[in-house]
Scaffold this motif. Structure first.
Motif, mmCIF file in Angstrom:
data_model
loop_
_atom_site.group_PDB
_atom_site.id
_atom_site.type_symbol
_atom_site.label_atom_id
_atom_site.label_comp_id
_atom_site.label_asym_id
_atom_site.label_seq_id
_atom_site.Cartn_x
_atom_site.Cartn_y
_atom_site.Cartn_z
ATOM 1 N N GLU A 262 -99.600 17.145 -52.350
ATOM 2 C CA GLU A 262 -100.338 18.399 -52.208
ATOM 3 C C GLU A 262 -101.644 18.172 -51.447
ATOM 4 O O GLU A 262 -102.023 18.978 -50.595
ATOM 5 C CB GLU A 262 -100.644 19.016 -53.571
ATOM 6 C CG GLU A 262 -101.357 20.343 -53.437
ATOM 7 C CD GLU A 262 -101.786 20.937 -54.762
ATOM 8 O OE1 GLU A 262 -102.508 21.950 -54.698
ATOM 9 O OE2 GLU A 262 -101.423 20.418 -55.817
ATOM 10 N N ASP B 89 -93.860 28.704 -39.038
ATOM 11 C CA ASP B 89 -92.864 27.944 -39.798
ATOM 12 C C ASP B 89 -93.497 26.797 -40.587
ATOM 13 O O ASP B 89 -93.072 26.490 -41.696
ATOM 14 C CB ASP B 89 -91.744 27.444 -38.891
ATOM 15 C CG ASP B 89 -92.253 26.522 -37.792
ATOM 16 O OD1 ASP B 89 -93.429 26.637 -37.419
ATOM 17 O OD2 ASP B 89 -91.449 25.699 -37.307
ATOM 18 N N ALA C 74 -95.147 28.399 -43.600
ATOM 19 C CA ALA C 74 -94.122 28.842 -44.544
ATOM 20 C C ALA C 74 -93.526 27.658 -45.292
ATOM 21 O O ALA C 74 -93.231 27.750 -46.490
ATOM 22 C CB ALA C 74 -93.041 29.614 -43.811
ATOM 23 N N ARG C 75 -93.366 26.540 -44.609
ATOM 24 C CA ARG C 75 -92.825 25.340 -45.251
ATOM 25 C C ARG C 75 -93.777 24.828 -46.323
ATOM 26 O O ARG C 75 -93.360 24.498 -47.438
ATOM 27 C CB ARG C 75 -92.570 24.251 -44.213
ATOM 28 C CG ARG C 75 -91.899 23.028 -44.783
ATOM 29 C CD ARG C 75 -91.478 22.013 -43.712
ATOM 30 N NE ARG C 75 -92.106 22.143 -42.415
ATOM 31 C CZ ARG C 75 -93.248 21.521 -42.065
ATOM 32 N NH1 ARG C 75 -93.884 20.768 -42.915
ATOM 33 N NH2 ARG C 75 -93.740 21.679 -40.851
ATOM 34 N N GLU D 127 -96.033 26.567 -47.886
ATOM 35 C CA GLU D 127 -96.047 27.563 -48.960
ATOM 36 C C GLU D 127 -94.839 27.407 -49.875
ATOM 37 O O GLU D 127 -94.963 27.484 -51.097
ATOM 38 C CB GLU D 127 -96.071 28.964 -48.363
ATOM 39 C CG GLU D 127 -96.131 30.055 -49.394
ATOM 40 C CD GLU D 127 -96.050 31.426 -48.765
ATOM 41 O OE1 GLU D 127 -95.848 32.382 -49.521
ATOM 42 O OE2 GLU D 127 -96.181 31.544 -47.539
ATOM 43 N N SER D 128 -93.659 27.181 -49.313
ATOM 44 C CA SER D 128 -92.456 27.054 -50.141
ATOM 45 C C SER D 128 -92.377 25.700 -50.845
ATOM 46 O O SER D 128 -91.822 25.610 -51.937
ATOM 47 C CB SER D 128 -91.210 27.282 -49.302
ATOM 48 O OG SER D 128 -91.088 26.258 -48.332
ATOM 49 N N ASP D 129 -92.923 24.649 -50.236
ATOM 50 C CA ASP D 129 -92.890 23.322 -50.863
ATOM 51 C C ASP D 129 -93.863 23.201 -52.027
ATOM 52 O O ASP D 129 -93.658 22.391 -52.930
ATOM 53 C CB ASP D 129 -93.207 22.234 -49.834
ATOM 54 C CG ASP D 129 -92.078 22.025 -48.845
ATOM 55 O OD1 ASP D 129 -90.963 22.545 -49.090
ATOM 56 O OD2 ASP D 129 -92.319 21.352 -47.822
ATOM 57 N N PRO E 139 -95.324 25.840 -54.331
ATOM 58 C CA PRO E 139 -95.614 27.135 -54.960
ATOM 59 C C PRO E 139 -96.550 26.954 -56.150
ATOM 60 O O PRO E 139 -96.549 25.914 -56.808
ATOM 61 C CB PRO E 139 -94.240 27.624 -55.407
ATOM 62 C CG PRO E 139 -93.456 26.389 -55.617
ATOM 63 C CD PRO E 139 -93.969 25.402 -54.600
ATOM 64 N N LYS E 140 -97.373 27.954 -56.397
ATOM 65 C CA LYS E 140 -98.315 27.976 -57.529
ATOM 66 C C LYS E 140 -99.301 26.812 -57.498
ATOM 67 O O LYS E 140 -99.689 26.266 -58.519
ATOM 68 C CB LYS E 140 -97.565 27.991 -58.855
ATOM 69 C CG LYS E 140 -96.713 29.223 -59.031
ATOM 70 C CD LYS E 140 -96.037 29.229 -60.372
ATOM 71 C CE LYS E 140 -95.156 30.450 -60.500
ATOM 72 N NZ LYS E 140 -94.435 30.511 -61.739
ATOM 73 N N GLY F 90 -100.222 25.894 -51.620
ATOM 74 C CA GLY F 90 -99.344 27.045 -51.419
ATOM 75 C C GLY F 90 -100.123 28.322 -51.221
ATOM 76 O O GLY F 90 -99.783 29.163 -50.388
ATOM 77 N N LYS G 281 -100.264 30.766 -47.933
ATOM 78 C CA LYS G 281 -100.084 32.224 -47.960
ATOM 79 C C LYS G 281 -101.226 32.906 -47.231
ATOM 80 O O LYS G 281 -101.018 33.836 -46.465
ATOM 81 C CB LYS G 281 -100.062 32.690 -49.408
ATOM 82 C CG LYS G 281 -98.791 33.290 -49.844
ATOM 83 C CD LYS G 281 -98.940 33.816 -51.242
ATOM 84 C CE LYS G 281 -97.795 33.292 -52.058
ATOM 85 N NZ LYS G 281 -97.763 33.785 -53.394
#
Length: 86
Positions: A41, A61, A64-65, A67-69, A71-72, A76, A80
């Motif tokens: 992180e 992209d 987005a990667r 953000e998806s890798d 989350p919370k 992330g 966003k």
């Protein structure tokens, strides 16, 4: 001599204030502990910083990667936020 009957309300108020004073530090301390961040992180946050240096917007992209890798997490959430500014 002070009796309980005469000053019942005062004793109740003092008891409530004492209980609140004893419990309040527990809530204050619990909010100060930072969440432990993994090295991945931290690396993602550094990548986001590097991609946005000099006013350059990062690729959608890549954001987005991240953000998806993650989350919370902070990384992330930053992903966003960066995606919204694109």
């Amino acid at each position: 001599m002070i009796t309980l009957r005469k000053h019942r309300f005062a004793f109740i108020v003092v008891g409530i204030v004492a209980a609140a004073g004893a419990i309040a530090p527990l809530f204050l301390i619990a909010g100060c502990h930072a969440l432990q961040q993994t090295p991945h992180e931290l690396q993602a946050r550094e990548t986001l910083r590097a991609m946005t240096r000099g006013g350059v917007l990062p690729a959608e992209d890549a954001v987005a990667r991240i953000e998806s890798d993650f989350p919370k997490t902070t990384a992330g959430a930053l992903g966003k936020d960066r995606a919204r500014t694109n």
